[in-house]
Design a protein around this motif. Structure first.
Motif, PDB file in Angstrom:
ATOM      1  N   HIS A  23       0.860  -1.178   0.000  1.00 25.95           N
ATOM      2  CA  HIS A  23       0.000   0.000   0.000  1.00 25.95           C
ATOM      3  C   HIS A  23       0.897   1.228   0.000  1.00 25.95           C
ATOM      4  O   HIS A  23       2.088   1.139   0.298  1.00 25.95           O
ATOM      5  CB  HIS A  23      -0.928  -0.013   1.208  1.00 25.95           C
ATOM      6  CG  HIS A  23      -0.288  -0.619   2.417  1.00 25.95           C
ATOM      7  ND1 HIS A  23      -0.449  -1.930   2.735  1.00 25.95           N
ATOM      8  CD2 HIS A  23       0.567  -0.121   3.329  1.00 25.95           C
ATOM      9  CE1 HIS A  23       0.266  -2.202   3.815  1.00 25.95           C
ATOM     10  NE2 HIS A  23       0.894  -1.125   4.184  1.00 25.95           N
ATOM     11  N   HIS A  37     -10.188   7.494   9.579  1.00 24.58           N
ATOM     12  CA  HIS A  37     -10.510   6.262   8.844  1.00 24.58           C
ATOM     13  C   HIS A  37     -10.586   5.069   9.795  1.00 24.58           C
ATOM     14  O   HIS A  37     -11.524   4.264   9.717  1.00 24.58           O
ATOM     15  CB  HIS A  37      -9.466   6.010   7.753  1.00 24.58           C
ATOM     16  CG  HIS A  37      -9.719   4.766   6.978  1.00 24.58           C
ATOM     17  ND1 HIS A  37     -10.742   4.666   6.060  1.00 24.58           N
ATOM     18  CD2 HIS A  37      -9.103   3.549   6.991  1.00 24.58           C
ATOM     19  CE1 HIS A  37     -10.741   3.446   5.549  1.00 24.58           C
ATOM     20  NE2 HIS A  37      -9.759   2.762   6.088  1.00 24.58           N
ATOM     21  N   ILE A  41     -13.833   2.599  10.669  1.00 25.80           N
ATOM     22  CA  ILE A  41     -13.816   1.144  10.558  1.00 25.80           C
ATOM     23  C   ILE A  41     -14.158   0.482  11.903  1.00 25.80           C
ATOM     24  O   ILE A  41     -14.930  -0.464  11.955  1.00 25.80           O
ATOM     25  CB  ILE A  41     -12.423   0.643  10.094  1.00 25.80           C
ATOM     26  CG1 ILE A  41     -12.067   1.206   8.722  1.00 25.80           C
ATOM     27  CG2 ILE A  41     -12.337  -0.877  10.105  1.00 25.80           C
ATOM     28  CD1 ILE A  41     -12.876   0.690   7.577  1.00 25.80           C
ATOM     29  N   ASP A  71     -10.211  -1.997   5.014  1.00 22.74           N
ATOM     30  CA  ASP A  71     -11.633  -1.696   4.891  1.00 22.74           C
ATOM     31  C   ASP A  71     -12.486  -2.506   5.869  1.00 22.74           C
ATOM     32  O   ASP A  71     -13.697  -2.403   5.874  1.00 22.74           O
ATOM     33  CB  ASP A  71     -12.108  -1.910   3.454  1.00 22.74           C
ATOM     34  CG  ASP A  71     -11.889  -3.333   2.965  1.00 22.74           C
ATOM     35  OD1 ASP A  71     -11.266  -4.134   3.682  1.00 22.74           O
ATOM     36  OD2 ASP A  71     -12.344  -3.643   1.852  1.00 22.74           O
ATOM     37  N   LYS A  72     -11.818  -3.304   6.713  1.00 23.52           N
ATOM     38  CA  LYS A  72     -12.502  -4.127   7.711  1.00 23.52           C
ATOM     39  C   LYS A  72     -11.645  -4.181   8.970  1.00 23.52           C
ATOM     40  O   LYS A  72     -10.426  -4.086   8.893  1.00 23.52           O
ATOM     41  CB  LYS A  72     -12.707  -5.547   7.185  1.00 23.52           C
ATOM     42  CG  LYS A  72     -13.606  -5.604   5.977  1.00 23.52           C
ATOM     43  CD  LYS A  72     -13.737  -7.013   5.478  1.00 23.52           C
ATOM     44  CE  LYS A  72     -14.620  -7.008   4.241  1.00 23.52           C
ATOM     45  NZ  LYS A  72     -14.758  -8.308   3.647  1.00 23.52           N
ATOM     46  N   LYS A  75      -8.619  -6.484   8.948  1.00 22.68           N
ATOM     47  CA  LYS A  75      -7.483  -6.006   8.160  1.00 22.68           C
ATOM     48  C   LYS A  75      -6.675  -4.992   8.960  1.00 22.68           C
ATOM     49  O   LYS A  75      -5.460  -4.907   8.809  1.00 22.68           O
ATOM     50  CB  LYS A  75      -7.950  -5.420   6.839  1.00 22.68           C
ATOM     51  CG  LYS A  75      -8.443  -6.484   5.878  1.00 22.68           C
ATOM     52  CD  LYS A  75      -8.803  -5.901   4.537  1.00 22.68           C
ATOM     53  CE  LYS A  75      -9.298  -6.994   3.608  1.00 22.68           C
ATOM     54  NZ  LYS A  75      -9.694  -6.445   2.302  1.00 22.68           N
TER      55      LYS A  75
END
Length: 81
Positions: A23, A37, A41, A71-72, A75
């Motif tokens: 990433h 962010h 989440i 996104d979870k 993760k």
């Protein structure tokens, strides 16, 4: 003896794993974005904003990038944050 298909898979699989796990690095100056962010989440299950800001500032650019890519919640656990 290995056939060509097996040899191709052995070479291809590590490349795919590395490609998916990468990433963009994120600078410490973007901690507000990273924390927002992560809060989105995790919802109310995460640490306080103050604690997350401390963690963000102590983290590496790569770890901050990992958080933004997540996104979870599961993760997020894989990030060294």
């Amino acid at each position: 003896m290995m056939n060509k298909k097996t040899a191709s898979l052995l070479i291809l699989c590590p490349c795919l794993l590395l490609g998916c796990s990468k990433h963009e690095p994120v600078a410490v100056g973007q901690c507000d974005k990273v924390v927002a962010h992560a809060k989105k989440i995790l919802g109310n299950k995460g640490p306080s904003t103050t604690e997350m800001n401390k963690q963000c500032k102590a983290a590496t650019d790569d770890a901050r990038g990992c958080v933004l890519a997540a996104d979870k919640p599961m993760k997020l656990l894989k990030c060294d944050f």
